[in-house]
Design a protein around this motif. Structure first.
Motif, PDB file in Angstrom:
ATOM      1  N   THR A 144       4.794  -2.577   6.953  1.00  0.00           N
ATOM      2  CA  THR A 144       5.187  -3.362   7.492  1.00  0.00           C
ATOM      3  C   THR A 144       5.946  -4.140   8.577  1.00  0.00           C
ATOM      4  OG1 THR A 144       5.557  -6.340   7.006  1.00  0.00           O
ATOM      5  CG2 THR A 144       6.994  -4.298   6.066  1.00  0.00           C
ATOM      6  N   PRO A 145       5.509  -4.770   9.919  1.00  0.00           N
ATOM      7  CA  PRO A 145       6.491  -5.297  10.930  1.00  0.00           C
ATOM      8  C   PRO A 145       7.425  -6.198   9.896  1.00  0.00           C
ATOM      9  CG  PRO A 145       4.504  -7.156  11.570  1.00  0.00           C
ATOM     10  CD  PRO A 145       4.312  -5.515   9.955  1.00  0.00           C
ATOM     11  N   ASN A 146       7.877  -6.419   9.428  1.00  0.00           N
ATOM     12  CA  ASN A 146       8.686  -7.152   8.651  1.00  0.00           C
ATOM     13  C   ASN A 146       9.310  -6.589   7.982  1.00  0.00           C
ATOM     14  OD1 ASN A 146      10.162  -8.983   7.821  1.00  0.00           O
ATOM     15  ND2 ASN A 146       8.932 -10.674   7.259  1.00  0.00           N
ATOM     16  N   VAL A 147      10.156  -5.426   8.369  1.00  0.00           N
ATOM     17  CA  VAL A 147      10.894  -4.461   7.541  1.00  0.00           C
ATOM     18  C   VAL A 147      11.447  -5.004   6.737  1.00  0.00           C
ATOM     19  CG1 VAL A 147      10.074  -2.253   8.754  1.00  0.00           C
ATOM     20  CG2 VAL A 147      11.998  -3.303   9.335  1.00  0.00           C
ATOM     21  N   GLU A 148      12.870  -6.196   6.994  1.00  0.00           N
ATOM     22  CA  GLU A 148      13.748  -6.714   6.511  1.00  0.00           C
ATOM     23  C   GLU A 148      13.087  -7.485   5.801  1.00  0.00           C
ATOM     24  OE1 GLU A 148      16.814 -10.372   8.099  1.00  0.00           O
ATOM     25  OE2 GLU A 148      14.866 -10.136   9.210  1.00  0.00           O
ATOM     26  N   GLN A 149      11.681  -8.066   5.335  1.00  0.00           N
ATOM     27  CA  GLN A 149      11.646  -8.756   3.800  1.00  0.00           C
ATOM     28  C   GLN A 149      10.854  -8.195   2.887  1.00  0.00           C
ATOM     29  OE1 GLN A 149      11.881 -12.435   3.378  1.00  0.00           O
ATOM     30  NE2 GLN A 149      11.231 -10.898   1.365  1.00  0.00           N
ATOM     31  N   ALA A 150      10.151  -6.388   3.126  1.00  0.00           N
ATOM     32  CA  ALA A 150       9.897  -5.490   2.284  1.00  0.00           C
ATOM     33  C   ALA A 150      11.260  -5.017   1.863  1.00  0.00           C
ATOM     34  CB  ALA A 150       9.430  -4.500   3.552  1.00  0.00           C
ATOM     35  N   VAL A 151      11.944  -4.937   1.960  1.00  0.00           N
ATOM     36  CA  VAL A 151      13.617  -4.494   1.675  1.00  0.00           C
ATOM     37  C   VAL A 151      13.670  -5.310   1.085  1.00  0.00           C
ATOM     38  CG1 VAL A 151      15.989  -3.311   2.224  1.00  0.00           C
ATOM     39  CG2 VAL A 151      14.070  -2.938   3.671  1.00  0.00           C
ATOM     40  N   LYS A 152      13.721  -6.100   0.746  1.00  0.00           N
ATOM     41  CA  LYS A 152      14.804  -7.199   0.380  1.00  0.00           C
ATOM     42  C   LYS A 152      14.226  -7.013  -1.014  1.00  0.00           C
ATOM     43  CE  LYS A 152      16.919 -10.221   3.656  1.00  0.00           C
ATOM     44  NZ  LYS A 152      16.761 -11.800   4.906  1.00  0.00           N
ATOM     45  N   ASP A 153      12.556  -7.025  -1.001  1.00  0.00           N
ATOM     46  CA  ASP A 153      11.170  -7.192  -1.569  1.00  0.00           C
ATOM     47  C   ASP A 153      11.994  -5.987  -2.654  1.00  0.00           C
ATOM     48  OD1 ASP A 153      10.785  -9.905  -0.881  1.00  0.00           O
ATOM     49  OD2 ASP A 153       8.306  -8.995   0.376  1.00  0.00           O
ATOM     50  N   ALA A 154      11.653  -4.781  -2.368  1.00  0.00           N
ATOM     51  CA  ALA A 154      12.132  -3.828  -3.081  1.00  0.00           C
ATOM     52  C   ALA A 154      13.789  -4.160  -3.738  1.00  0.00           C
ATOM     53  CB  ALA A 154      12.215  -2.700  -1.876  1.00  0.00           C
ATOM     54  N   LYS A 155      13.918  -4.164  -3.146  1.00  0.00           N
ATOM     55  CA  LYS A 155      16.239  -4.635  -3.586  1.00  0.00           C
ATOM     56  C   LYS A 155      16.203  -5.624  -4.629  1.00  0.00           C
ATOM     57  CE  LYS A 155      18.189  -1.225  -1.259  1.00  0.00           C
ATOM     58  NZ  LYS A 155      19.186  -0.495  -1.753  1.00  0.00           N
ATOM     59  N   GLY A 156      15.031  -6.610  -4.799  1.00  0.00           N
ATOM     60  CA  GLY A 156      15.328  -7.878  -5.655  1.00  0.00           C
ATOM     61  C   GLY A 156      14.591  -7.763  -6.607  1.00  0.00           C
ATOM     62  N   GLY A 157      13.211  -6.741  -7.156  1.00  0.00           N
ATOM     63  CA  GLY A 157      12.567  -7.286  -8.560  1.00  0.00           C
ATOM     64  C   GLY A 157      11.622  -6.425  -8.160  1.00  0.00           C
ATOM     65  N   GLN A 158      10.915  -6.134  -6.943  1.00  0.00           N
ATOM     66  CA  GLN A 158       9.450  -6.020  -6.947  1.00  0.00           C
ATOM     67  C   GLN A 158       9.063  -4.651  -6.689  1.00  0.00           C
ATOM     68  OE1 GLN A 158       7.864  -4.902  -2.400  1.00  0.00           O
ATOM     69  NE2 GLN A 158       6.899  -6.755  -2.772  1.00  0.00           N
ATOM     70  N   VAL A 159       8.287  -4.707  -7.943  1.00  0.00           N
ATOM     71  CA  VAL A 159       7.814  -2.738  -8.846  1.00  0.00           C
ATOM     72  C   VAL A 159       6.387  -2.835  -7.848  1.00  0.00           C
ATOM     73  CG1 VAL A 159       9.327  -3.165 -10.517  1.00  0.00           C
ATOM     74  CG2 VAL A 159       7.330  -3.981 -10.782  1.00  0.00           C
ATOM     75  N   GLU A 160       5.693  -1.182  -8.387  1.00  0.00           N
ATOM     76  CA  GLU A 160       4.181  -1.283  -7.522  1.00  0.00           C
ATOM     77  C   GLU A 160       3.809  -0.718  -9.089  1.00  0.00           C
ATOM     78  OE1 GLU A 160       1.394   2.320  -5.442  1.00  0.00           O
ATOM     79  OE2 GLU A 160       4.543   2.261  -5.105  1.00  0.00           O
ATOM     80  N   PHE A 161       2.796  -1.068  -9.365  1.00  0.00           N
ATOM     81  CA  PHE A 161       1.842  -1.384 -10.552  1.00  0.00           C
ATOM     82  C   PHE A 161       0.613  -0.002 -10.161  1.00  0.00           C
ATOM     83  CE2 PHE A 161       0.403  -4.754  -9.493  1.00  0.00           C
ATOM     84  CZ  PHE A 161      -0.815  -4.781  -9.370  1.00  0.00           C
ATOM     85  N   ARG A 162       0.717   0.393 -10.559  1.00  0.00           N
ATOM     86  CA  ARG A 162      -0.620   2.167 -10.444  1.00  0.00           C
ATOM     87  C   ARG A 162      -1.630   2.978 -11.597  1.00  0.00           C
ATOM     88  NH1 ARG A 162      -0.770   6.708  -5.875  1.00  0.00           N
ATOM     89  NH2 ARG A 162      -3.390   7.225  -6.144  1.00  0.00           N
ATOM     90  N   VAL A 163      -2.778   2.658 -12.185  1.00  0.00           N
ATOM     91  CA  VAL A 163      -2.993   3.142 -13.112  1.00  0.00           C
ATOM     92  C   VAL A 163      -3.728   4.767 -13.384  1.00  0.00           C
ATOM     93  CG1 VAL A 163      -5.447   2.614 -12.377  1.00  0.00           C
ATOM     94  CG2 VAL A 163      -4.968   3.161 -14.837  1.00  0.00           C
ATOM     95  N   GLU A 164      -2.625   5.133 -14.108  1.00  0.00           N
ATOM     96  CA  GLU A 164      -2.762   6.987 -13.973  1.00  0.00           C
ATOM     97  C   GLU A 164      -4.375   7.131 -14.057  1.00  0.00           C
ATOM     98  OE1 GLU A 164       0.067   7.697 -17.095  1.00  0.00           O
ATOM     99  OE2 GLU A 164       1.754   6.838 -16.222  1.00  0.00           O
ATOM    100  N   LYS A 165      -4.522   8.477 -14.083  1.00  0.00           N
ATOM    101  CA  LYS A 165      -5.868   8.989 -15.120  1.00  0.00           C
ATOM    102  C   LYS A 165      -6.067   8.569 -16.267  1.00  0.00           C
ATOM    103  CE  LYS A 165      -5.664  13.214 -12.681  1.00  0.00           C
ATOM    104  NZ  LYS A 165      -5.153  14.838 -12.217  1.00  0.00           N
ATOM    105  N   GLN A 166      -5.647   8.192 -17.407  1.00  0.00           N
ATOM    106  CA  GLN A 166      -6.074   7.938 -18.143  1.00  0.00           C
ATOM    107  C   GLN A 166      -6.300   6.221 -18.403  1.00  0.00           C
ATOM    108  OE1 GLN A 166      -2.927   9.721 -18.389  1.00  0.00           O
ATOM    109  NE2 GLN A 166      -3.985  11.845 -18.287  1.00  0.00           N
ATOM    110  N   GLY A 167      -6.560   5.813 -17.541  1.00  0.00           N
ATOM    111  CA  GLY A 167      -6.636   4.661 -17.353  1.00  0.00           C
ATOM    112  C   GLY A 167      -5.795   3.412 -17.977  1.00  0.00           C
ATOM    113  N   ILE A 168      -4.675   3.997 -18.286  1.00  0.00           N
ATOM    114  CA  ILE A 168      -3.083   3.692 -18.134  1.00  0.00           C
ATOM    115  C   ILE A 168      -1.872   3.052 -16.935  1.00  0.00           C
ATOM    116  CG2 ILE A 168      -1.337   3.255 -19.608  1.00  0.00           C
ATOM    117  CD1 ILE A 168      -2.515   5.599 -21.604  1.00  0.00           C
ATOM    118  N   ILE A 169      -1.661   2.121 -17.068  1.00  0.00           N
ATOM    119  CA  ILE A 169      -0.292   1.560 -16.643  1.00  0.00           C
ATOM    120  C   ILE A 169       0.543   1.306 -17.315  1.00  0.00           C
ATOM    121  CG2 ILE A 169       0.297  -0.412 -15.059  1.00  0.00           C
ATOM    122  CD1 ILE A 169      -2.315  -1.240 -13.804  1.00  0.00           C
TER     123      ILE A 169
END
Length: 230
Positions: A144-169
């Protein structure tokens, strides 16, 4: 006979088939809490096969009450963007120097963010960052060109979710020291986001099972009526 662990002893006393409300599950986890501040985690079993592109479930969600974790963020940026990233709280900012640092094995980060113009450099780290799930991705907002907001989001409680091979997050939603209302707010934010991210190729029942647990606690099945859209 081998001596049972404390966790095994707890599980043996619980009704394995019981469906808990989120309130009941949190109360039960607190009854059996350890001597340290445990992470509260959610596991969602989904009716998808992530080997197929149209059944992949992945995204970002901001947990309103934060995660209780100190998130380490690295940013690939130059000039003004580098200064903005540092001002926003990034732990490490760089370009070719940061790439070389990561190639040498320094990968102690929870999130890697990059400006679009730096992807030529970042692309050379595919084999390093990819297996760790750290490769910046425009769809996740980490390119993103808006790295300032991306850093604030990451530090402020943003999490990534991704399903695993077994279909579980699997995802943490905070610490056991959090108030119930804060954990419930985070639980709803996460489950709502995963339900909303239902892929076009998902067939049949999408959310099949949801379990709430803590670092040392038992896994408790949550009544799916607690999940909107499940």
């Amino acid at each position: 006979m081998a001596k049972q662990t404390k966790k095994q002893q707890i599980v043996a006393k619980l009704d394995a088939e019981k469906l808990y409300s989120v309130d009941e599950a949190l109360a039960t986890l607190r009854e059996h809490k350890a001597k340290f501040d445990e992470t509260v985690e959610v596991a969602m079993n989904l009716g998808v096969d992530p080997r197929h592109a149209d059944q992949m479930v992945r995204g970002m969600v901001s947990l309103p009450s934060g995660t209780g974790k100190d998130v380490k963020v690295a940013v690939f940026a130059k000039g003004d963007n580098a200064e903005k990233a540092l001002a926003a709280g990034a732990d490490k900012v760089g370009a070719e120097d940061l790439m070389e640092d990561m190639q040498n094995g320094n990968l102690d980060y929870d999130r890697v963010i990059a400006t679009p113009d730096m992807m030529g450099v970042v692309g050379r780290l595919g084999k390093v960052l990819g297996p760790k799930g750290l490769m910046p991705n425009p769809k996740l907002g980490t390119v993103t060109p808006n790295v300032e907001q991306a850093v604030k989001d990451a530090k402020g409680g943003q999490v990534e979710f991704r399903v695993e091979k077994q279909g579980i997050i699997h995802s943490g939603i905070g610490k056991l020291s959090f108030k119930d209302e804060d954990l419930k707010t985070n639980f709803k934010a996460l489950t709502d986001a995963i339900v909303k991210a239902k892929p076009s190729g998902a067939k049949g029942k999408y959310v099949r099972k949801v379990t709430l647990t803590s670092s040392m606690g038992p896994g408790l099945k949550v009544d799916l009526e607690e999940i909107e859209g499940a």
